[in-house]
Design a protein around this motif. Sequence first.
Motif, short mmCIF file in Angstrom:
data_model
loop_
_atom_site.label_atom_id
_atom_site.label_comp_id
_atom_site.label_asym_id
_atom_site.label_seq_id
_atom_site.Cartn_x
_atom_site.Cartn_y
_atom_site.Cartn_z
N LYS A 134 8.13 1.14 -0.47
CA LYS A 134 8.60 0.56 -1.73
C LYS A 134 9.57 1.50 -2.44
O LYS A 134 10.67 1.11 -2.83
CB LYS A 134 7.40 0.28 -2.66
CG LYS A 134 6.29 -0.52 -2.02
CD LYS A 134 5.14 -0.73 -2.98
CE LYS A 134 4.42 0.54 -3.40
NZ LYS A 134 3.60 1.15 -2.37
N THR A 135 9.15 2.76 -2.60
CA THR A 135 9.99 3.71 -3.31
C THR A 135 11.29 3.95 -2.55
O THR A 135 12.37 4.03 -3.15
CB THR A 135 9.25 5.05 -3.48
OG1 THR A 135 8.09 4.81 -4.28
CG2 THR A 135 10.12 6.08 -4.17
N THR A 136 11.19 4.03 -1.23
CA THR A 136 12.38 4.25 -0.43
C THR A 136 13.38 3.12 -0.64
O THR A 136 14.59 3.35 -0.81
CB THR A 136 12.00 4.39 1.06
OG1 THR A 136 10.99 5.38 1.17
CG2 THR A 136 13.20 4.77 1.90
N THR A 137 12.89 1.88 -0.64
CA THR A 137 13.79 0.74 -0.85
C THR A 137 14.42 0.81 -2.25
O THR A 137 15.63 0.65 -2.42
CB THR A 137 13.01 -0.58 -0.71
OG1 THR A 137 12.33 -0.56 0.54
CG2 THR A 137 13.93 -1.77 -0.79
N PRO A 149 0.83 -1.21 0.00
CA PRO A 149 0.00 0.00 0.00
C PRO A 149 0.86 1.26 0.00
O PRO A 149 2.07 1.19 0.18
CB PRO A 149 -0.81 -0.11 1.29
CG PRO A 149 -0.02 -1.00 2.17
CD PRO A 149 0.74 -1.93 1.28
N SER A 150 0.22 2.38 -0.20
CA SER A 150 0.91 3.66 -0.23
C SER A 150 1.64 3.90 1.09
O SER A 150 1.11 3.63 2.16
CB SER A 150 -0.11 4.77 -0.47
OG SER A 150 0.55 5.95 -0.78
N GLY A 151 2.88 4.36 1.00
CA GLY A 151 3.63 4.69 2.21
C GLY A 151 4.28 3.50 2.86
O GLY A 151 4.81 3.60 3.97
N1 LIG Z 1 12.29 12.36 2.06
C1 LIG Z 1 11.50 11.88 3.04
N2 LIG Z 1 11.51 12.46 4.26
C2 LIG Z 1 10.72 11.98 5.26
N3 LIG Z 1 9.91 10.93 5.13
C3 LIG Z 1 9.86 10.31 3.94
C4 LIG Z 1 10.64 10.75 2.83
N4 LIG Z 1 10.38 9.94 1.77
C5 LIG Z 1 9.47 9.04 2.21
N5 LIG Z 1 9.16 9.25 3.50
C6 LIG Z 1 8.24 8.45 4.31
O1 LIG Z 1 8.63 7.12 4.23
C7 LIG Z 1 7.51 6.27 4.15
C8 LIG Z 1 7.63 5.36 2.94
O2 LIG Z 1 7.56 6.16 1.77
P1 LIG Z 1 7.70 5.56 0.31
O3 LIG Z 1 7.76 6.69 -0.63
O4 LIG Z 1 8.84 4.60 0.29
O5 LIG Z 1 6.32 4.79 0.14
P2 LIG Z 1 5.77 3.97 -1.12
O6 LIG Z 1 5.61 2.58 -0.66
O7 LIG Z 1 6.62 4.21 -2.31
O8 LIG Z 1 4.33 4.62 -1.31
P3 LIG Z 1 3.56 5.00 -2.67
O9 LIG Z 1 2.90 3.75 -3.14
O10 LIG Z 1 2.55 5.99 -2.19
O11 LIG Z 1 4.52 5.56 -3.63
C9 LIG Z 1 6.29 7.16 4.09
O12 LIG Z 1 5.70 7.17 5.37
C10 LIG Z 1 6.83 8.50 3.76
O13 LIG Z 1 6.07 9.51 4.38
#
Ligand SMILES: Nc1ncnc2c1ncn2[C@@H]1O[C@H](COP(=O)(O)OP(=O)(O)OP(=O)(O)O)[C@@H](O)[C@H]1O
Lengths: 360, 558
Positions: A49-52, A44-46
Amino acid sequence: MTSAHHGARVDLSKLTKRFLGEQAAVHDVNLAIGAGCFMTFLGPSGSGKTTTLNMIAGFIQPTEGSVRIDGQEVSGLPPNKRQLGMVFQQYALFPHLTVFENVAYPLRRRRISEELVRRQVGETLKRVHLEGLAVKYPSQLSGGQQQRVAVARAIVYQPPVLLMDEPLGALDRKLREELQLELSRLHRDVGSTFIYVTHDQEEALALSDRIAVFRDGRIEQVGTPQDLYADPACLFVARFLGESNIILGRRDADAFVSRHKQAFAIEPAPSAMENESALLIRPESMRISGDGKLAVESSLSATVTDIVYLGASRKIILKASVGGDDLIVRETSGQYSDIRRGGEVLVGWNRRDAKLIRAT
Amino acid sequence: MERSLLASNYLSSRQVTTRKRAFGRPAALAIPALVLLLLVTVLPLTWLFAISVLDPVPGFGNYVDLLSRAGFQRAFLRTLKMAAIVTAVTLVFGYPYAYAMTIAGRKTWLLLTLLVLLPLWTSLMARSFAWVILLSDNGVINNGLDALGLGRLPLIRTEIGVTIGMAQLLLPFMVLPLYNSMIGVDRRLVLAAQSLGASRLTALRSVYLPLTLPGIVGGATIVFIMSLGFYVTPMLLGSPREAMIAPYIGVQVNRLLAFNMAGAGSFILAFAVGIILVFTARFLNSGNMIGGYSGETGGASARRLPWSLRLHCTVVGFILFLPVPVVILLAFAGRPSFEFPPSEYSLRYFVHFFTDTVWSGSLRNSLLIGVCSAALATVVGSAAAYGLTRSGSRWCQAIYAILLTPIVLPGIVGAVAAYVFFLRLNLSETFVGLVLAHSVLGLPFVLITVSSVLKTFDRRLEMAAASLGASVPETIRTVTLPLILPGVITGMVFAFVTSFDEIVYTLFLQGPDTRTLPVQMYLSVTAEVDPTIAAASTVVVLVTTVLFCSTYLLRRSR
Ligand SMILES: Nc1ncnc2c1ncn2[C@@H]1O[C@H](COP(=O)(O)OP(=O)(O)OP(=O)(O)O)[C@@H](O)[C@H]1O
Ligand SMILES: [Mg+2]
């Protein structure tokens, strides 16, 4: 470019990212991605995934843990030294460069002879069906065409690992399905390791060799699409992949007792399973009968609340008479033509189709 | 084959295993800009302050002395009064004008915008000269009044003359913030008020006026502050017996060499500005000040303006435009006289302008200093803008604000400080000194324009470039720079024109070998009747007009 080359393996170990003053966005992720594998990050969102993905790409430095590509630690390397390809969500095409120049960009950075650049770009554009558009600017292309340019730009230098962050997220459904097929074909042709981020479960099931399900910065389960669908480790994964009927309750010796005190037969489960658990039955394993006769091991009575026509199949939605849980049955070959909305029915399943899973 | 080629590249890169990330600390890119500001503004101000409290004896004796002088008190009060009058005049003329801009059709909007920006791109000296001609005792206005049998009025060397001269120069700084706040107001609110029973005027007063208050306060603050520091206009159009504070300080430096007194006067002025800013800073933003330059949002409605507004805008536009035909006509004069319109026409003053060593030398100096300072401001300012928008640090906002201080620092204060300090460094009267000073004045424009394009710049393009194998310098060269180039060029043009038109700092810092065109024009107006200044003005107006038009076209073509 006819011969497929081999992708690199990617290993994540104890990967953790804490943004300043925040809870961990990614926590202790361990994952081995085989060379040439199509690995999907689903969640799900947040969920991180993107961070990894960005830690693999080198845009974000991990707080702890390591990323290894073909066994080599890459933590100290900037993104441009990691030899990865990346396709961004809104494509990130260079607006001041033509399609040709966009695709040639990574080759030019590698100081490859102009003749080779022209040949490689030409072949790659052909591969993504964009031969005629080389001189256009990105703003003159449709969404699907832009997406193809983004893919072409990322594969033209045959990176051993290709990262894609929701590359189809901005497209309509029909185009998505079309491009999914193309991506599959491309993966087979190119042979690179693909790491693909999406929160669309159908896309994940359709494309992947393996799927890693993310939840709150952790990996909940990794496996092939079949594994995850047939044998989810927990309620979260079950709900995320495909539709499911969930009955909450607890295990009691060899039976399962629901919250509403109904007992159902289950296969012998490992005794390590906690007491709080859930019973999962996929909609296509459910049977219904309107005349009170059902040759299955577990059943309960319910009322039909809705029948949804889906083209090739129908979805029958029911409400259990005891407790009022919603249940879904998928009819695939017109076998329940006598079922009417509002009718009282018996709904059931075979013991082997009911999976006992963690309720957390 | 390609595979092996790419793989070798791939492998060689792997030998680098533990290197710090190349992205480093982007905020460090602001250091050159800060050093420049330190050298031209911060250290000189510190030095001047030190002199004002240490010479001849430590303490605030100079301040007490100065504040108790009747001449200073009069100059100070007169300055406050003039600033208040100019602010009021620009508000009264600017408010309906800005309102008309918000409801005008596309073409009218463009015309109104061009007219109100006119003072910013037709040289200060050219306009001041034109007003000297228009307001003089035998000038166009008095001749006209006389012909109508109304008699002659004392205009030049009176407060009326100074007010007219300052108000028309400062009008854009009132209109732009007003306009920016007005386009943010939902016009349906006025209609709603009318539907609730208010008359049109009441509706405007009770709804529209309060909603545009931020623009009023913002504009009034800028105009008031800038009025306090006016130096050249009061000297040309005002009476020497009715000195304002900036010329008073100038006299302390130039004639009396009383740097300590000049310092005390400067800091009293700066203190007054500081107090005003403390109360109104929240209404100011950089967009208010030059945002209108790049605004291409107007002209949405196609309604005809009501006749009252059209009359008002015509009068204001006429006053703003008047200096241009005056200097152009005078430039073609055939006799050494400022009679207007000229009785004979010729090209002799253009020829004189380009052949006379003093005039053409000053043009050459101006061009050279303009190009060098614009280049310096652009390089240093773009780097700072890049670093500050890219760094996540909280300090960046503060550093950004500090780099914009040359905008709010009254010209006379900065000029006196730079003069006194550069004298110590043997930089006064030098080419280098002028380039440094001018580049600091151009820096804010580069910062503002470059930061604003960087803010709308999609950073994932840089990530994409990095993932595709571009190093940081390669990314900047092949992706970032081409995409922010319009902003950089706009900033550079502003920096050049700022330098090309600069007079206050230059009057103090120039020497015989580094006299610039505006200084030469200033000396010419005050010393002689020579239409060459009109030719010079025409050339300057032409240069800036061509520059701004080509920048505009460049931006349009993108
Ligand atoms: N630069 C940042 N500074 C602080 N918190 C961050 C930053 N980037 C991401 N986060 C937090 O890290 C968590 C994971 O974010 P991420 O972008 O990896 O989610 P995601 O799985 O890719 O979601 P989505 O499907 O919405 O793209 C989220 O709670 C987000 O708020
Ligand atoms: Mg994401």
